[in-house]
Design an enzyme around this catalytic site. Structure first.
Site, PDB file in Angstrom:
ATOM      1  N   LYS A 182      38.248  76.787  55.048  1.00 26.19           N
ATOM      2  CA  LYS A 182      38.176  75.358  54.704  1.00 26.19           C
ATOM      3  C   LYS A 182      39.391  74.905  53.906  1.00 26.19           C
ATOM      4  CE  LYS A 182      33.942  73.810  53.578  1.00 26.19           C
ATOM      5  NZ  LYS A 182      32.585  73.766  52.937  1.00 26.19           N
ATOM      6  N   GLU A 217      34.714  80.792  52.917  1.00 27.24           N
ATOM      7  CA  GLU A 217      33.314  80.872  52.498  1.00 27.24           C
ATOM      8  C   GLU A 217      32.504  81.603  53.557  1.00 27.24           C
ATOM      9  OE1 GLU A 217      31.746  76.887  52.197  1.00 27.24           O
ATOM     10  OE2 GLU A 217      32.302  76.745  50.105  1.00 27.24           O
ATOM     11  N   ARG A 243      30.699  58.950  44.157  1.00 28.54           N
ATOM     12  CA  ARG A 243      30.537  57.517  44.474  1.00 28.54           C
ATOM     13  C   ARG A 243      29.089  57.284  44.874  1.00 28.54           C
ATOM     14  NH1 ARG A 243      29.636  58.321  49.799  1.00 28.54           N
ATOM     15  NH2 ARG A 243      30.762  60.037  50.752  1.00 28.54           N
ATOM     16  N   VAL A 287      25.759  56.157  51.204  1.00 25.46           N
ATOM     17  CA  VAL A 287      25.049  55.328  52.182  1.00 25.46           C
ATOM     18  C   VAL A 287      23.531  55.448  51.980  1.00 25.46           C
ATOM     19  CG1 VAL A 287      24.598  54.993  54.652  1.00 25.46           C
ATOM     20  CG2 VAL A 287      26.903  55.614  53.884  1.00 25.46           C
TER      21      VAL A 287
HETATM   22  P1  ADP Z   1      33.396  67.257  54.295  1.00 24.15           P
HETATM   23  O1  ADP Z   1      33.965  66.884  52.958  1.00 24.15           O
HETATM   24  O2  ADP Z   1      34.421  67.246  55.362  1.00 24.15           O
HETATM   25  O3  ADP Z   1      32.142  66.495  54.620  1.00 24.15           O
HETATM   26  P2  ADP Z   1      31.757  69.584  53.572  1.00 24.15           P
HETATM   27  O4  ADP Z   1      32.248  70.691  52.718  1.00 24.15           O
HETATM   28  O5  ADP Z   1      30.774  68.646  52.974  1.00 24.15           O
HETATM   29  O6  ADP Z   1      33.018  68.816  54.169  1.00 24.15           O
HETATM   30  O7  ADP Z   1      31.131  70.190  54.895  1.00 24.15           O
HETATM   31  C1  ADP Z   1      30.759  69.359  55.960  1.00 24.15           C
HETATM   32  C2  ADP Z   1      29.754  70.069  56.844  1.00 24.15           C
HETATM   33  O8  ADP Z   1      30.315  71.273  57.389  1.00 24.15           O
HETATM   34  C3  ADP Z   1      28.503  70.527  56.126  1.00 24.15           C
HETATM   35  O9  ADP Z   1      27.525  69.486  56.028  1.00 24.15           O
HETATM   36  C4  ADP Z   1      28.042  71.652  57.018  1.00 24.15           C
HETATM   37  O10 ADP Z   1      27.409  71.122  58.175  1.00 24.15           O
HETATM   38  C5  ADP Z   1      29.342  72.306  57.442  1.00 24.15           C
HETATM   39  N1  ADP Z   1      29.700  73.385  56.513  1.00 24.15           N
HETATM   40  C6  ADP Z   1      30.567  73.338  55.470  1.00 24.15           C
HETATM   41  N2  ADP Z   1      30.607  74.527  54.819  1.00 24.15           N
HETATM   42  C7  ADP Z   1      29.759  75.363  55.482  1.00 24.15           C
HETATM   43  C8  ADP Z   1      29.352  76.725  55.316  1.00 24.15           C
HETATM   44  N3  ADP Z   1      29.842  77.488  54.338  1.00 24.15           N
HETATM   45  N4  ADP Z   1      28.451  77.226  56.193  1.00 24.15           N
HETATM   46  C9  ADP Z   1      27.949  76.471  57.194  1.00 24.15           C
HETATM   47  N5  ADP Z   1      28.279  75.189  57.412  1.00 24.15           N
HETATM   48  C10 ADP Z   1      29.174  74.630  56.564  1.00 24.15           C
END
Ligand code: ADP
Length: 454
Positions: free
Chosen positions: A159, A201, A292, A295
């Site tokens: 990520k 992760e 913030r 929605v």
């Molecule tokens: P963004 O800021 O782009 O929304 P997030 O970190 O909130 O990124 O992750 C978005 C989505 O990606 C999560 O809701 C989940 O569906 C998937 N995701 C992120 N990290 C993981 C993980 N460690 N394992 C499984 N799915 C993940």
């Protein structure tokens, strides 16, 4: 203490803030693009000013235009809504430097939580459970990256520290794919977010998305307002949200909520915020914080009776929260359906003029929308046209009210996802609750589709 609020946003959230200002006796100032001059928020705000053309880069995303408008109208504060510049630390800092109040946390806290590596480190330090992963950002050393991924155990997810909107992440099934995934994600991250930092992760395979709403003031008070389950998603976009989260013990949510409230105090948080978690096998794992209003905040308002936007504005004015944690007593269940101007089968955007718009009503029903007959859905912005929220004393009652309301909702001129929501409210996995974030994609892949005409 300010008494005027400029709203640097559009659509239903701009209207929501205009209403909150009116209720509080504050002057509301709507700024808008040329495409939005005929919208409800512009009509209902005390003052309005056009700040640029339809393209968001030259209007809602232009820090210069927004600050010039604030100066011209002598606005004392800026509410950023959600999306656009709401989580942009540079914007918040520019607002602070211009001598105005940013209705949100201090810019340095937005910066801390906007970088996913520093956010995770801060949460770990505050005792909030996180997804197992690398300690901080990857150094760039291949052997080190391989060793980290091996110790976490495949599958892993690479990520971007600066990622957002579901972009800048890549799932890796085995070591042979790892280095390519890192190189591709790093390049994408540098290009899209101007920040090449990456972390790794554990990839959770069947998680639910559960989040905690918080509110904090500048007087040392931070509270949590229960949990929302937002697992019904398509391409990482939420479609339906509810509170409370089905099948998770209230004591578990309470423990997590208390950890989030404590974390707010530790990072110097102020205003409304959301801690997002993945929930799998009885464990919560922090993924990110939204600094913030979200929605889906109305589902929490419906079960707690607390006006989150009002509190958000009041704490920005320096007031203490109007209630304490022991006053937060959730009642019943609430569900929200996000209604988009899209074809309910293909999800193709459907901008255009709304020729008929009849909203539902009745006990426990709330509609948040800037639409009406004669209004136009612009192709320039996101396609959300209404949020339909149903509250009931039980989940069953909330769902029954939602079905009744969806059946009443009549829209013509554009396609909407109302037909999809009608079908979803009858889908066995949805009616049972407790499904994971892949449920909808699985349903769609298996041929689930609304029966009625779009
Ligand atoms: P963004 O800021 O782009 O929304 P997030 O970190 O909130 O990124 O992750 C978005 C989505 O990606 C999560 O809701 C989940 O569906 C998937 N995701 C992120 N990290 C993981 C993980 N460690 N394992 C499984 N799915 C993940």
């Amino acid at each position: 203490m300010f008494d005027s609020v400029m709203i640097a946003n559009r659509g239903e959230i701009a209207l929501r803030v205009v209403r909150a200002c009116r209720t509080l006796g504050l002057t509301s100032i709507a700024i808008h693009s040329e495409a939005d001059s005929g919208t409800r928020a512009v009509a209902l705000a005390d003052r309005a000013l056009c700040i640029g053309p339809a393209a968001a880069a030259k209007s809602y995303l232009s820090i210069d235009h927004i600050l010039a408008a604030a100066k011209l109208t002598q606005a004392q504060s800026i509410h950023p809504g959600y999306g656009f510049l709401s989580e942009n630390a540079d914007f918040a800092e520019a607002v602070e430097k211009a001598g105005l109040t940013f209705i949100g946390p201090p810019s340095h806290v937005i910066r801390l939580m906007g970088d996913k590596v520093s956010a995770k480190q801060a949460m770990q330090a505050a005792g909030v459970p996180c997804v197992v992963g690398s300690e901080g950002a990857l150094s760039g050393d291949a052997d080190e990256a391989r060793a980290i991924a091996r110790s976490i155990g495949y599958p892993v997810i690479v990520k971007a520290a600066g990622g957002g909107g579901g972009r800048g992440m890549r799932v890796v099934q085995s070591e042979s794919e790892l280095m390519d995934a890192i190189a591709l994600t790093r390049e994408e991250a540098a290009r899209a977010f101007g920040n090449p930092a990456l972390y790794i992760e554990k990839f959770l395979q069947h998680p639910r998305h559960v989040e905690i709403q918080v509110l904090a003031d500048s007087h040392g008070n931070a509270v949590w307002l229960g949990a929302r389950d937002c697992s019904l998603q398509r391409r990482n976009q939420k479609l339906v949200e509810e509170s409370p989260a089905v099948g998770i013990a209230p004591e578990e949510i309470q423990k997590l909520g208390e950890q989030c409230a404590r974390a707010c105090l530790e990072i110097g948080y102020r205003g409304a915020g959301t801690f997002e978690f993945l929930y799998e096998d009885g464990h919560f794992a922090f993924i990110e914080m939204n600094t913030r209003v979200q929605v889906e905040h109305p589902v929490t308002e419906m079960v707690t009776g607390i006006d989150i936007v009002r509190e958000q504005i009041e704490v920005a004015r320096g007031k203490p929260l109007s209630f304490t944690q022991s006053d937060v007593v959730p009642h019943g269940h609430a569900i929200e359906c996000r209604i988009n101007a899209e074809d309910p089968r293909s999800f193709t955007p459907s901008p255009g003029e709304v020729t008929r718009w009849i909203v539902p009503g009745g006990p426990g029903i709330r509609v948040e929308s800037h639409m009406h007959a004669g209004a136009t859905v612009s192709p320039h912005y996101d396609s959300l046209v209404a949020k339909l929220i149903a509250h009931g004393s039980t989940r069953q009652e909330a769902m029954a009210r939602m079905r009744t309301a969806l059946a009443e909702f009549e829209v013509q001129g554009i396609h909407t996802t109302i037909a999809l929501h009608r079908a979803l409210m009858e889908e066995p996995g949805v009616t049972e609750g407790g499904f994971d974030i892949h449920h909808l994609e699985r349903c769609l892949a298996a041929g689930f589709t609304p029966k009625e005409q779009a």
